[in-house]
Design an enzyme around this catalytic site. Structure first.
Site, PDB file in Angstrom:
ATOM      1  CB  CYS A  83      -0.914   0.021   1.228  1.00  9.32           C
ATOM      2  SG  CYS A  83      -1.995   1.479   1.204  1.00  9.32           S
TER       3      CYS A  83
ATOM      4  CB  CYS B 127      -1.630   4.433   4.566  1.00  7.21           C
ATOM      5  SG  CYS B 127      -3.134   3.979   3.672  1.00  7.21           S
ATOM      6  CB  SER B 128      -0.511   0.471   6.751  1.00  6.66           C
ATOM      7  OG  SER B 128      -1.641   1.028   7.398  1.00  6.66           O
ATOM      8  CB  CYS B 129      -4.852  -0.610   2.692  1.00  8.34           C
ATOM      9  SG  CYS B 129      -5.326   1.102   2.933  1.00  8.34           S
TER      10      CYS B 129
END
Ligand code: FE
Length: 198
Positions: free
Chosen positions: A106, A109-111
């Site tokens: 991602c 971010c951090s999905c």
């Protein structure tokens, strides 16, 4: 006393600010403590990579399930009693082949599909991984211990809030014929992100 001393004395500590916010929420009938406890339970007990491991093992042993999984991941995982948050609108399952390695990132971010493959590892959230795996995928994978020959293509998939991915790893040849339960035990979170083989 100098001015900056007064400023320091008048600034609430983090603890005091948290207490103040909690008090305001409680006044309005919200219960942050209950929410935090529920969230902790979900993160530690429910959102675990063992879910994805069951999905992978099922796909390896049931060709019809694998077809449904590749066609519509979100619908197929419900067959195993698994679910995804409403805002994870799509689960796209990426099938690895001996000559193709799919990798998830991602970049924003951090999905992740965290209810299926577990919460993202720290390195997945790191700016270095997010930036470099796109431009230098082969090098980054090698640094992470996955040294792929030039004949293997690498495809990097950038997650969005709506579309979550999971990688379907290649079944190791020595595990052909194993039971679904035994197969599920060997599937790791990293293999479902695409940065490790089994
Ligand atoms: Fe993200």
């Amino acid at each position: 006393m100098p001015d900056h001393g007064n400023v320091q004395q008048n600034t609430a500590s983090v603890e005091q600010r948290v207490d103040a916010i909690e008090a305001v929420m409680q006044d309005r009938g919200m219960e942050p403590k209950v929410f935090i406890d529920q969230f902790k339970h979900l993160a530690e007990e429910d959102w675990v990579p063992q879910n994805g491991a069951r999905v992978v093992a099922k796909a390896w042993t049931d060709p019809e399930f694998k077809k449904r999984l590749l066609a519509n991941g979100r619908a197929a995982v419900t067959e195993l009693g698994l679910s995804m948050p409403a805002h994870h609108r799509h689960l796209v399952v990426l099938e690895n082949k001996p000559e193709l390695q799919n990798v998830i990132v991602c970049t924003l971010c951090s999905c992740t599909a965290f209810s299926i493959i577990g919460l993202p590892p720290d390195w997945y959230k790191d700016l270095e991984y997010r930036a470099r795996v796109v431009r230098q995928s082969r090098t980054v994978l090698k640094e992470m211990g996955l040294d792929l020959p030039p004949s293997v293509d690498i495809r990097v998939w950038d997650t969005t809030a709506n579309t979550r991915y999971m990688v379907l790893p290649v079944q190791p040849s020595h595990t052909i014929g194993w039971s679904e339960e035994k197969l599920a035990e060997i599937v790791t979170k990293d293999s479902m992100i695409g940065v490790a083989h089994l």
